[in-house]
Design a protein around this motif. Sequence first.
Motif, PDB file in Angstrom:
ATOM      1  N   THR A  88       8.294  -8.350  -0.968  1.00  0.00           N
ATOM      2  CA  THR A  88       7.646  -8.441   0.076  1.00  0.00           C
ATOM      3  C   THR A  88       7.778  -7.169   1.419  1.00  0.00           C
ATOM      4  OG1 THR A  88       7.437 -11.010  -0.064  1.00  0.00           O
ATOM      5  CG2 THR A  88       6.523  -9.541   2.427  1.00  0.00           C
ATOM      6  N   ALA A  89       6.166  -6.587   1.140  1.00  0.00           N
ATOM      7  CA  ALA A  89       6.620  -5.315   2.346  1.00  0.00           C
ATOM      8  C   ALA A  89       6.699  -5.682   3.968  1.00  0.00           C
ATOM      9  CB  ALA A  89       5.202  -4.624   2.010  1.00  0.00           C
ATOM     10  N   GLU A  90       6.867  -5.318   4.074  1.00  0.00           N
ATOM     11  CA  GLU A  90       7.065  -5.548   5.353  1.00  0.00           C
ATOM     12  C   GLU A  90       6.597  -4.261   6.177  1.00  0.00           C
ATOM     13  OE1 GLU A  90       8.374  -7.881   6.951  1.00  0.00           O
ATOM     14  OE2 GLU A  90       8.814  -9.206   5.456  1.00  0.00           O
ATOM     15  N   GLY A  96       3.330  -6.158  -7.245  1.00  0.00           N
ATOM     16  CA  GLY A  96       4.148  -6.845  -6.523  1.00  0.00           C
ATOM     17  C   GLY A  96       3.535  -5.990  -5.287  1.00  0.00           C
ATOM     18  N   ILE A  97       2.858  -4.950  -5.360  1.00  0.00           N
ATOM     19  CA  ILE A  97       2.539  -4.357  -4.127  1.00  0.00           C
ATOM     20  C   ILE A  97       0.857  -4.169  -3.491  1.00  0.00           C
ATOM     21  CG2 ILE A  97       2.355  -1.748  -3.397  1.00  0.00           C
ATOM     22  CD1 ILE A  97       5.127  -2.588  -3.017  1.00  0.00           C
ATOM     23  N   PHE A 113       4.032   3.335   1.833  1.00  0.00           N
ATOM     24  CA  PHE A 113       2.272   3.074   1.730  1.00  0.00           C
ATOM     25  C   PHE A 113       1.729   2.731   2.454  1.00  0.00           C
ATOM     26  CE2 PHE A 113       3.689  -1.184   0.145  1.00  0.00           C
ATOM     27  CZ  PHE A 113       2.882  -1.997   0.647  1.00  0.00           C
ATOM     28  N   ALA A 114       0.136   2.981   2.717  1.00  0.00           N
ATOM     29  CA  ALA A 114      -0.539   2.468   3.544  1.00  0.00           C
ATOM     30  C   ALA A 114      -1.450   1.569   2.954  1.00  0.00           C
ATOM     31  CB  ALA A 114      -1.267   3.809   4.233  1.00  0.00           C
ATOM     32  N   ARG A 115      -1.700   0.622   4.047  1.00  0.00           N
ATOM     33  CA  ARG A 115      -2.646  -0.510   3.419  1.00  0.00           C
ATOM     34  C   ARG A 115      -3.788  -0.550   4.306  1.00  0.00           C
ATOM     35  NH1 ARG A 115       0.795  -5.629   1.973  1.00  0.00           N
ATOM     36  NH2 ARG A 115       0.805  -4.460  -0.011  1.00  0.00           N
ATOM     37  N   GLY A 116      -4.753  -0.336   3.531  1.00  0.00           N
ATOM     38  CA  GLY A 116      -5.675  -0.611   4.521  1.00  0.00           C
ATOM     39  C   GLY A 116      -6.026  -1.953   5.738  1.00  0.00           C
ATOM     40  N   GLY A 117      -6.932  -2.204   6.099  1.00  0.00           N
ATOM     41  CA  GLY A 117      -7.303  -3.382   6.976  1.00  0.00           C
ATOM     42  C   GLY A 117      -8.925  -3.503   6.397  1.00  0.00           C
ATOM     43  N   HIS A 118      -9.234  -4.965   7.132  1.00  0.00           N
ATOM     44  CA  HIS A 118     -10.448  -5.126   7.277  1.00  0.00           C
ATOM     45  C   HIS A 118     -11.503  -4.766   7.366  1.00  0.00           C
ATOM     46  CE1 HIS A 118      -9.352  -7.657   3.361  1.00  0.00           C
ATOM     47  NE2 HIS A 118      -8.881  -8.012   4.089  1.00  0.00           N
ATOM     48  N   THR A 119     -10.759  -4.849   8.573  1.00  0.00           N
ATOM     49  CA  THR A 119     -11.544  -3.597   9.862  1.00  0.00           C
ATOM     50  C   THR A 119     -11.397  -1.814  10.524  1.00  0.00           C
ATOM     51  OG1 THR A 119      -9.614  -4.142  11.386  1.00  0.00           O
ATOM     52  CG2 THR A 119     -11.613  -5.914  11.658  1.00  0.00           C
ATOM     53  N   GLY A 120     -11.076  -1.729   9.599  1.00  0.00           N
ATOM     54  CA  GLY A 120     -10.857  -0.116   9.162  1.00  0.00           C
ATOM     55  C   GLY A 120      -9.227   0.400  10.005  1.00  0.00           C
ATOM     56  N   GLY A 123     -10.010  -2.723  -5.702  1.00  0.00           N
ATOM     57  CA  GLY A 123     -10.359  -1.715  -4.748  1.00  0.00           C
ATOM     58  C   GLY A 123      -9.311  -0.160  -4.717  1.00  0.00           C
ATOM     59  N   TRP A 124      -8.954  -0.075  -3.287  1.00  0.00           N
ATOM     60  CA  TRP A 124      -7.867   1.302  -3.706  1.00  0.00           C
ATOM     61  C   TRP A 124      -5.971   0.534  -4.583  1.00  0.00           C
ATOM     62  CZ3 TRP A 124      -8.827   6.258  -4.282  1.00  0.00           C
ATOM     63  CH2 TRP A 124      -9.689   6.819  -3.990  1.00  0.00           C
ATOM     64  N   ASP A 125      -5.697   0.782  -5.124  1.00  0.00           N
ATOM     65  CA  ASP A 125      -4.889   0.208  -5.563  1.00  0.00           C
ATOM     66  C   ASP A 125      -3.247   1.372  -5.574  1.00  0.00           C
ATOM     67  OD1 ASP A 125      -5.090  -2.735  -5.233  1.00  0.00           O
ATOM     68  OD2 ASP A 125      -6.337  -2.047  -6.932  1.00  0.00           O
ATOM     69  N   LEU A 126      -2.348   1.301  -5.924  1.00  0.00           N
ATOM     70  CA  LEU A 126      -0.908   2.397  -7.029  1.00  0.00           C
ATOM     71  C   LEU A 126      -0.337   2.143  -8.089  1.00  0.00           C
ATOM     72  CD1 LEU A 126       1.231   1.970  -3.622  1.00  0.00           C
ATOM     73  CD2 LEU A 126      -0.810   4.001  -3.362  1.00  0.00           C
ATOM     74  N   TRP A 127      -1.349   3.556  -8.363  1.00  0.00           N
ATOM     75  CA  TRP A 127      -0.894   3.307 -10.373  1.00  0.00           C
ATOM     76  C   TRP A 127       0.759   4.185 -10.299  1.00  0.00           C
ATOM     77  CZ3 TRP A 127      -3.760   0.897 -13.826  1.00  0.00           C
ATOM     78  CH2 TRP A 127      -5.148   0.069 -13.804  1.00  0.00           C
TER      79      TRP A 127
END
Length: 292
Positions: free
Chosen positions: A233-235, A189-190, A210-217, A168-172
């Motif tokens: 580990t991100a919080e 690790g992200i 960073f932004a993390r998208g959920g499975h429900t939008g 999917g979308w990942d950070l590089w």
Amino acid sequence: MRPRPLLLALTASLLFTPLASALSEFGIEGMGVVSTRADEAHATLSSDGRRIIWASNREGGAGGWDLWQASLRENRWMDAQPLALNSAADEVDPFLSSDGRWLYFASNRKGGSSGFDLYRAAVDAEGGFGPAMPLPAPLNSRHDERSPALAGDGALLLASTRPGAAGGWDLWHARRDGDGFAAPAPLQGINSSADETDGSWIGDGRALVFARGGHTGGSRLWLSHCRHGRWATAEPLALSFNTGEGDTRGALVDASKPTELLVSGQARAPRAGGLDLYRMRTPASDGDNDCR
């Protein structure tokens, strides 16, 4: 009972940031000028604090999502105008370099590699912009690239759907190499099976938001600190409307006030429309800077 004068003053001041952040954890940015009834996202500020550029789907642009800018006069954002470099396609995710020479952004305009690509335009002495030029391979690929952000040492953070990470979308991350960039590598690790976008370094790389998208939008902002050369580990970012059911994204540090962070989201109040731009304190980090 009539409202107390102090309460009235605090409420009114929220309409005219950038002063709002001095009064509360978050305040809306530029009510009616920057934040409007439309959707606004991903604001970047010049290092002198006199210019703000953001993406909006408001009317008056070239079409779809466009880049807009406003100027600070008498402590208020004024004269919102679309940038001349906008196209009939989408222009999103602006980022002003710290030296003020370049505006980076993403667009799915014609002439790119495929889908969304990364571009930059020179900023002239009068504050205008030169032609938009795509960044070369391997930064742009046959896949989608978005949300460019530069570190103090010139390293580039970006989001991409290219293979080689978690999917999917990942950070590089692409290190500076002379006048260009080395081949990007995924942030270990992200990245996860969800979508990670809108990455931004905090405190000279000691932390990452960073932004993390959920499975429900929708999406949620997360914070990770660099610990002994690894991202911890991100919080979730500590912000009242940054919830799993909401849509919060596009966090960028104010280049003129590094202790303040601008984010896009949907607070209950104050609120102008759909996605609005808000200000909050930049999270402190006691991490190290060995993760870049």
